[in-house]
Design an enzyme around this catalytic site. Sequence first.
Site, PDB file in Angstrom:
ATOM      1  N   ARG A  58     -29.520   0.213 -21.855  1.00 25.17           N
ATOM      2  CA  ARG A  58     -29.414   0.904 -23.140  1.00 25.17           C
ATOM      3  C   ARG A  58     -29.824   2.368 -23.015  1.00 25.17           C
ATOM      4  NH1 ARG A  58     -33.101  -0.328 -25.877  1.00 25.17           N
ATOM      5  NH2 ARG A  58     -34.005  -2.009 -24.631  1.00 25.17           N
ATOM      6  N   LYS A 196     -27.696  -4.813 -30.092  1.00 22.11           N
ATOM      7  CA  LYS A 196     -28.937  -4.238 -30.600  1.00 22.11           C
ATOM      8  C   LYS A 196     -28.705  -3.330 -31.815  1.00 22.11           C
ATOM      9  CE  LYS A 196     -32.153  -5.939 -27.918  1.00 22.11           C
ATOM     10  NZ  LYS A 196     -32.300  -7.376 -27.874  1.00 22.11           N
ATOM     11  N   HIS A 215     -38.022  -9.986 -32.500  1.00 24.26           N
ATOM     12  CA  HIS A 215     -37.384  -9.883 -31.178  1.00 24.26           C
ATOM     13  C   HIS A 215     -37.964 -11.033 -30.366  1.00 24.26           C
ATOM     14  CE1 HIS A 215     -36.513  -7.351 -27.337  1.00 24.26           C
ATOM     15  NE2 HIS A 215     -35.488  -8.098 -27.655  1.00 24.26           N
ATOM     16  N   SER A 233     -37.944  -6.278 -23.680  1.00 24.69           N
ATOM     17  CA  SER A 233     -36.943  -6.596 -22.676  1.00 24.69           C
ATOM     18  C   SER A 233     -37.604  -7.003 -21.347  1.00 24.69           C
ATOM     19  CB  SER A 233     -36.074  -5.369 -22.460  1.00 24.69           C
ATOM     20  OG  SER A 233     -35.059  -5.680 -21.575  1.00 24.69           O
ATOM     21  N   LYS A 237     -38.309 -13.829 -22.246  1.00 23.75           N
ATOM     22  CA  LYS A 237     -37.842 -14.645 -23.379  1.00 23.75           C
ATOM     23  C   LYS A 237     -36.730 -15.604 -22.943  1.00 23.75           C
ATOM     24  CE  LYS A 237     -36.661 -11.098 -25.965  1.00 23.75           C
ATOM     25  NZ  LYS A 237     -37.026 -10.053 -24.987  1.00 23.75           N
ATOM     26  N   THR A 238     -35.664 -15.023 -22.379  1.00 25.17           N
ATOM     27  CA  THR A 238     -34.491 -15.856 -22.090  1.00 25.17           C
ATOM     28  C   THR A 238     -34.797 -16.883 -21.010  1.00 25.17           C
ATOM     29  OG1 THR A 238     -33.042 -14.047 -22.713  1.00 25.17           O
ATOM     30  CG2 THR A 238     -32.046 -15.816 -21.430  1.00 25.17           C
ATOM     31  N   ASP A 252     -33.006 -14.410 -28.292  1.00 19.98           N
ATOM     32  CA  ASP A 252     -33.360 -12.986 -28.420  1.00 19.98           C
ATOM     33  C   ASP A 252     -33.697 -12.473 -29.827  1.00 19.98           C
ATOM     34  OD1 ASP A 252     -33.658 -10.526 -26.874  1.00 19.98           O
ATOM     35  OD2 ASP A 252     -31.909  -9.777 -27.955  1.00 19.98           O
ATOM     36  N   ARG A 316     -26.152  -8.725 -16.298  1.00 12.64           N
ATOM     37  CA  ARG A 316     -26.280  -9.537 -17.521  1.00 12.64           C
ATOM     38  C   ARG A 316     -25.151 -10.536 -17.656  1.00 12.64           C
ATOM     39  NH1 ARG A 316     -30.826  -9.153 -21.081  1.00 12.64           N
ATOM     40  NH2 ARG A 316     -31.831  -7.203 -20.536  1.00 12.64           N
TER      41      ARG A 316
HETATM   42  N1  ATP Z   1     -44.017 -15.108 -14.577  1.00  7.83           N
HETATM   43  C1  ATP Z   1     -42.844 -14.760 -15.068  1.00  7.83           C
HETATM   44  N2  ATP Z   1     -42.501 -15.077 -16.342  1.00  7.83           N
HETATM   45  C2  ATP Z   1     -41.319 -14.703 -16.844  1.00  7.83           C
HETATM   46  N3  ATP Z   1     -40.361 -14.020 -16.148  1.00  7.83           N
HETATM   47  C3  ATP Z   1     -40.642 -13.707 -14.875  1.00  7.83           C
HETATM   48  C4  ATP Z   1     -41.882 -14.042 -14.278  1.00  7.83           C
HETATM   49  N4  ATP Z   1     -41.869 -13.577 -13.023  1.00  7.83           N
HETATM   50  C5  ATP Z   1     -40.692 -12.987 -12.827  1.00  7.83           C
HETATM   51  N5  ATP Z   1     -39.924 -13.048 -13.929  1.00  7.83           N
HETATM   52  C6  ATP Z   1     -38.575 -12.472 -14.053  1.00  7.83           C
HETATM   53  O1  ATP Z   1     -38.577 -11.570 -15.136  1.00  7.83           O
HETATM   54  C7  ATP Z   1     -37.309 -11.591 -15.788  1.00  7.83           C
HETATM   55  C8  ATP Z   1     -37.463 -11.914 -17.253  1.00  7.83           C
HETATM   56  O2  ATP Z   1     -36.219 -11.706 -17.856  1.00  7.83           O
HETATM   57  P1  ATP Z   1     -35.687 -12.355 -19.189  1.00  7.83           P
HETATM   58  O3  ATP Z   1     -34.229 -12.143 -19.222  1.00  7.83           O
HETATM   59  O4  ATP Z   1     -36.173 -13.741 -19.363  1.00  7.83           O
HETATM   60  O5  ATP Z   1     -36.376 -11.387 -20.243  1.00  7.83           O
HETATM   61  P2  ATP Z   1     -36.072 -11.192 -21.786  1.00  7.83           P
HETATM   62  O6  ATP Z   1     -37.411 -11.101 -22.429  1.00  7.83           O
HETATM   63  O7  ATP Z   1     -35.152 -12.228 -22.253  1.00  7.83           O
HETATM   64  O8  ATP Z   1     -35.394  -9.748 -21.802  1.00  7.83           O
HETATM   65  P3  ATP Z   1     -34.237  -9.128 -22.727  1.00  7.83           P
HETATM   66  O9  ATP Z   1     -34.797  -8.919 -24.091  1.00  7.83           O
HETATM   67  O10 ATP Z   1     -33.923  -7.867 -22.040  1.00  7.83           O
HETATM   68  O11 ATP Z   1     -33.094 -10.081 -22.725  1.00  7.83           O
HETATM   69  C9  ATP Z   1     -36.459 -12.630 -15.094  1.00  7.83           C
HETATM   70  O12 ATP Z   1     -35.640 -11.980 -14.177  1.00  7.83           O
HETATM   71  C10 ATP Z   1     -37.499 -13.498 -14.401  1.00  7.83           C
HETATM   72  O13 ATP Z   1     -36.983 -14.106 -13.245  1.00  7.83           O
HETATM   73  O1  OAA Z   2     -31.231  -4.296 -24.935  1.00 10.55           O
HETATM   74  C1  OAA Z   2     -31.045  -4.750 -23.789  1.00 10.55           C
HETATM   75  O2  OAA Z   2     -30.703  -4.111 -22.802  1.00 10.55           O
HETATM   76  C2  OAA Z   2     -31.146  -6.201 -23.623  1.00 10.55           C
HETATM   77  C3  OAA Z   2     -32.104  -6.791 -24.484  1.00 10.55           C
HETATM   78  O3  OAA Z   2     -31.854  -7.840 -25.007  1.00 10.55           O
HETATM   79  C4  OAA Z   2     -33.385  -6.083 -24.708  1.00 10.55           C
HETATM   80  O4  OAA Z   2     -33.626  -5.023 -24.136  1.00 10.55           O
HETATM   81  O5  OAA Z   2     -34.191  -6.597 -25.468  1.00 10.55           O
HETATM   82 MN    MN Z   3     -33.251 -11.998 -23.088  1.00 10.95          MN
END
Ligand code: ATP
Ligand code: OAA
Ligand code: MN
Length: 532
Positions: A58, A196, A215, A233, A237-238, A252, A316
Site C-alpha cells: 500500500r 482498504k 481490523h 498488517s 491475523k490471517t 481481516d 498475496r
Molecule cells: N509467531 C508468529 N505468529 C504469527 N505469525 C508469524 C509468527 N512468526 C512468523 N509469522 C509470520 O508472520 C506473518 C503473519 O502474516 P499474516 O498474513 O497472518 O498477518 P495479517 O495480520 O493477516 O496481516 P494483513 O493485515 O497484512 O493481512 C506470516 O507470514 C507468518 O508466517
Molecule cells: O493493506 C494491506 O497491504 C494488506 C492488509 O490487509 C493490511 O495491511 O492490513
Molecule cells: Mn491478513
Amino acid sequence: MTMTASQLAAKHEKTVSAHACHINLTAPELLQQAISRGEGELSKQGSLVVNTGPRTGRSPQDRFIVCHPGEAQQAIDWSEVNRPMEPLYFDNLWLQAEDYLQQLPESYSGIWRSGQHTQHGLNIRITTELAWHQLLADHLLVRPEIEQSNWEMLCLPGFVCDPMRDHVHSDAATIIDFSGRRILLLGMHYAAEIKKAIFTVQNYLLPMKGVLPLHAAASQDKDGKVAMMLGLSATGKTCLISDDGRDLIGDDEHGWSDDGVFNLENGCYARCAFITEEEQPVIFDAIKQGAILENAVLDHHGEPDFTNIRITENIRATYPLSAIRNRVKPPVAGQPDVLIFLSCDCSGVLPPVTRLNKAQAAYYYLSGYTATVGDSEINHNNGYTPTFSSCFGAPFFPRPAGIYAEQLFNKLESSETTVYMVNTGWKGGVPSASHGGNPLGKRYCLQQTRTIITAILSGELEQQGFHSLDHIDLQVPVAIEGIDPLDLDPANAWPDKVSYLRAAENLCQEFKVNFSRFEVAHQIEDAGLNMI
Ligand SMILES: Nc1ncnc2c1ncn2[C@@H]1O[C@H](COP(=O)(O)OP(=O)(O)OP(=O)(O)O)[C@@H](O)[C@H]1O
Ligand SMILES: O=C([O-])CC(=O)C(=O)O
Ligand SMILES: [Mn+2]
C-alpha cells in the site's frame, strides 16, 4: 508475460474504436478476460498470477480525503495518512479519470456489497480498468440481491497522476470523498488499496450507527464461542485464524454491533511468502483454481514458488470464503467471547501472552503498539520498524482514535468479553543488531504462538490463573501446557536481566511519549505500561 495497465493501454492504443464496459461478469468470465488480455498467467492449479508493478504494497502517503469546507472537519483525524484534498482538485481528477476511462477499449463494472449485516452493508459500484481487479471484488465482496448503490469507485491503475497538475504527491493516489460518496484509485495496481479504501469508508460510517469496526480476524468454535484477533498488517491475523479446528468468520475486517460480529468482506487476503502446506494447511489448500496471486513467481512446472521473493516478500493470495472448508455461513456470529490483540514486538520486552483488564484493553488498543513488518507498505524495507498504530490500523481509521476506543471500552464494560495481548514478535532481544545495540533475539515460532492461542480459546488459561510479573505491570499465565513456564516471563529469554530491564524501561518511555497525544480518562491512562 503479465502486463500492467499502462502496457495494456499501449498495446490497445491503435485499436481503440468505442469503449465497452463489461457489466456483472461472472468470476469464470472475469478470469477468462484477465487471461486473454494478458493481465496475468495461470498457475498449474489454475490460480491467476498477476504482477502489480513497482507498488507491491500500500501507498499510505498517497492517500487523501476530500476536505469540504465546514463539513466533517473535526470528524477526521487529519494526519500523514489522512491528507486533505480540496473538492475542486478532486472534481478535476474525477473528470480526467472519466475521460481516461472512455479512451480505454474495455472496462469492468459491478455492484458489490461490503458488510454481511442486513442493516450495516454498503453497496458500491466498482468500475475497474483491469478484469482481475473486478475478479478480486468478486472474491472479497458480496453480490447484493438488490443491485443499487450509493457509492462509486473508479479504479484506474494505468492513469498516471501529475503531482503539479493534480495536487497529489506522486504518479498515484487514493482519494476518498465521504460527502460525495466516491473513491478514486489512480495508478494503483496493488489490490489491498481497493479493499482498504472500502474498509476506510466503513470505518467512517459504522461508529455513527453504534457499530465498532475492527481490523481483526474472527472465528467460532463448535460451541458457538467467538474469538477475534486484532492486529496491524503482518502480525498474524490471517495465519493464526486459519485453523482447521474452528469455523472461520473472516480474516481481516469485521463490525461489532449490538447483534454481534459480522464480516465486512466475503473473502481472504493472505500473505503467502514462505508458506508451506505443513505449517499453514488451511491457507495452502485455499489457493486453488480461481485464486488471485499477487507478485508470486511460478517455477518451471507452473507451480507458485512461495520461497521466491524476487518481486516482493508481500506475496498475496485472494480467495473467497467459499474456498475454506470450515467456516460460518453466512459470516455472522454472536458477541465475541475473546479478543486477542496481536502485537509484533520487536523490542523483545512484551510477554508471549498477557491478560488485559478493560482499562488496559482501551490503553493498548489506542496505543496499537506493534511493528510495521515486511513490505506491506511501500518505502518500508523488508525489516521490522517499531510503530504505534492506533486501533491496530491507523491508516484505515479516519476518525480520531478516541471515538473507536471509547466504543470499545463501552462494549467491554457491557459484555463478558475477555481480552489478551499476544506477542507474535521477538523474545530475548531484537530482530537485528541495528536496534540500539541490544542482543539479537528470536521470533516466537508460529507453533508456539498457536499453542498459546489454543490455550486461550479452550479456556485453559483462565483455569490456570495469572500472576503479576516483577518488572513490568502485566499479568501472565501461571502455566500453559506445551510451553516452558520460564518462557512466560520475557526477561528469562534475555542473556541478562539488566539488559532486559533497560529495554523494558525504553519501551515504557516510548509508550508514554506516544500516549501523550490522547486525552482519555485517568483510569485508561493509568493502565499503561510501567515498570514496577
Ligand atoms: N509467531 C508468529 N505468529 C504469527 N505469525 C508469524 C509468527 N512468526 C512468523 N509469522 C509470520 O508472520 C506473518 C503473519 O502474516 P499474516 O498474513 O497472518 O498477518 P495479517 O495480520 O493477516 O496481516 P494483513 O493485515 O497484512 O493481512 C506470516 O507470514 C507468518 O508466517
Ligand atoms: O493493506 C494491506 O497491504 C494488506 C492488509 O490487509 C493490511 O495491511 O492490513
Ligand atoms: Mn491478513
